[in-house]
Design a protein around this motif. Structure first.
Motif, short mmCIF file in Angstrom:
data_model
loop_
_atom_site.label_atom_id
_atom_site.label_comp_id
_atom_site.label_asym_id
_atom_site.label_seq_id
_atom_site.Cartn_x
_atom_site.Cartn_y
_atom_site.Cartn_z
N GLY A 4 11.38 11.02 -3.67
CA GLY A 4 11.68 10.92 -4.94
C GLY A 4 10.40 9.68 -5.24
N TRP A 5 10.97 9.00 -4.12
CA TRP A 5 9.47 8.35 -3.88
C TRP A 5 7.77 8.38 -4.02
CZ3 TRP A 5 5.89 6.56 -0.77
CH2 TRP A 5 4.93 5.24 -1.10
N THR A 6 7.99 9.47 -3.25
CA THR A 6 6.52 10.20 -2.68
C THR A 6 6.17 11.06 -4.36
OG1 THR A 6 7.12 10.85 -0.59
CG2 THR A 6 5.78 12.04 -0.82
N LEU A 7 7.27 11.64 -5.13
CA LEU A 7 6.73 13.14 -5.76
C LEU A 7 5.94 11.56 -7.10
CD1 LEU A 7 6.76 15.12 -7.27
CD2 LEU A 7 9.30 14.80 -8.11
N GLU A 8 6.99 10.52 -7.26
CA GLU A 8 6.71 9.59 -8.38
C GLU A 8 5.27 9.09 -7.79
OE1 GLU A 8 7.88 5.56 -9.12
OE2 GLU A 8 9.51 6.66 -8.95
N VAL A 13 0.92 -1.02 0.14
CA VAL A 13 -0.16 -0.21 -0.38
C VAL A 13 0.53 0.99 0.07
CG1 VAL A 13 -1.56 1.29 1.29
CG2 VAL A 13 -1.88 -1.24 1.18
N SER A 14 0.55 2.05 -1.03
CA SER A 14 1.82 3.11 -0.96
C SER A 14 0.79 4.63 -0.22
CB SER A 14 1.67 3.53 -1.96
OG SER A 14 2.59 2.88 -2.56
N LEU A 15 1.27 5.57 0.63
CA LEU A 15 0.22 6.47 1.05
C LEU A 15 1.07 7.67 0.48
CD1 LEU A 15 -0.22 5.16 4.25
CD2 LEU A 15 -1.91 5.07 2.85
N VAL A 16 0.48 9.18 0.98
CA VAL A 16 0.77 9.91 1.14
C VAL A 16 0.72 11.37 1.61
CG1 VAL A 16 2.23 11.98 -1.13
CG2 VAL A 16 2.01 10.01 -1.96
N GLN A 17 0.42 11.78 2.21
CA GLN A 17 0.23 11.90 3.55
C GLN A 17 1.04 13.92 2.85
OE1 GLN A 17 -0.26 9.72 6.84
NE2 GLN A 17 2.27 9.77 6.28
N VAL A 33 5.71 19.70 -3.25
CA VAL A 33 5.18 17.76 -3.24
C VAL A 33 6.75 17.54 -1.86
CG1 VAL A 33 5.98 15.72 -4.08
CG2 VAL A 33 4.11 17.69 -4.73
N ALA A 34 8.23 18.04 -1.78
CA ALA A 34 9.10 17.67 -1.14
C ALA A 34 9.23 18.21 0.12
CB ALA A 34 10.16 18.12 -1.79
N ALA A 35 8.49 19.72 0.34
CA ALA A 35 8.56 20.31 0.98
C ALA A 35 7.29 20.39 2.32
CB ALA A 35 7.91 21.39 1.13
N SER A 36 6.24 19.32 1.64
CA SER A 36 4.56 19.63 2.39
C SER A 36 4.20 18.15 1.94
CB SER A 36 3.74 20.43 1.96
OG SER A 36 4.04 19.80 0.49
N LEU A 37 4.42 17.26 1.49
CA LEU A 37 4.28 15.69 1.94
C LEU A 37 4.81 14.71 2.48
CD1 LEU A 37 2.00 15.79 -1.51
CD2 LEU A 37 1.41 16.32 0.92
N ALA A 38 5.27 13.68 2.17
CA ALA A 38 5.89 12.26 2.88
C ALA A 38 5.11 10.97 2.67
CB ALA A 38 6.18 12.36 4.71
N GLY A 39 5.76 9.73 1.93
CA GLY A 39 5.40 8.56 1.34
C GLY A 39 5.95 8.05 2.38
N VAL A 40 4.62 6.92 2.28
CA VAL A 40 4.93 5.71 3.55
C VAL A 40 4.42 4.68 2.60
CG1 VAL A 40 4.10 4.50 5.69
CG2 VAL A 40 4.44 7.03 5.49
#
Length: 168
Positions: A105-109, A43-47, A134-141
């Motif tokens: 990079g993963w989060t942006l993708e 599961v990919s999450l971006v938040q 995206v780089a400044a305000s989001l995180a990928g999990v």
């Protein structure tokens, strides 16, 4: 067990998921989130990067992601195991796994891929972010699955549970 029907349910119908993490006191904490089921059942999450759940994952990466929705067409509940509520059982896809905070990079993708899909489908209310935003305000999990449970995709109240074995 119809894996294709379960995947289609998550991707096309269920929408939001319930994501459960473990808080500082050891209690489960659930919240509704957008969660993207990948072909390998991860599961990919971006938040937003300021969420408390990121600290929860750093302390304890154990996670449950659950999608719940209406009963499948043709569903039955002819022989309930304990109680008869007079209802059909919902469809459920539940993935128990381990969270890993991912690099920018993963989060942006993932962000670009999913925003592209949403906009192509006509869903344009969410803000369109620049790569810098995206780089400044989001995180990928990424949630790597350990166990997957499907309910409502077989006969009657049948459920399916399996352990995901990683080859890499």
């Amino acid at each position: 067990m119809d894996l294709a029907a379960a995947r289609a349910f998550v991707l096309d119908e269920a929408g939001f998921a319930q994501v459960t993490t473990i808080d500082r006191a050891g209690f489960p904490v659930s919240r509704t989130m957008t969660a993207f089921l990948e072909p390998d059942w991860s599961v990919s999450l971006v938040q937003r990067a300021g969420h408390r759940r990121l600290d929860q994952w750093r302390r304890d990466p154990h996670t449950l992601v659950t999608w719940v929705g209406t009963p499948a067409p043709g569903a039955s509940n002819d022989r309930p195991h304990v109680f008869d509520l007079g209802l059909l059982p919902p469809r459920v896809v539940a993935i128990r796994g381990t969270a890993t905070l991912m690099p920018p990079g993963w989060t942006l993708e993932v962000y670009r891929r999913e925003v592209g899909r949403q906009r192509a489908a006509g869903f344009t209310k969410a803000p369109l972010r620049t790569d810098e935003d995206v780089a400044a305000s989001l995180a990928g999990v990424r949630i790597d699955p350990v166990r997957v449970r499907l309910e409502g995709f077989g006969v009657g109240a049948e459920s399916h549970l399996w352990t995901v074995r990683r080859t890499s």
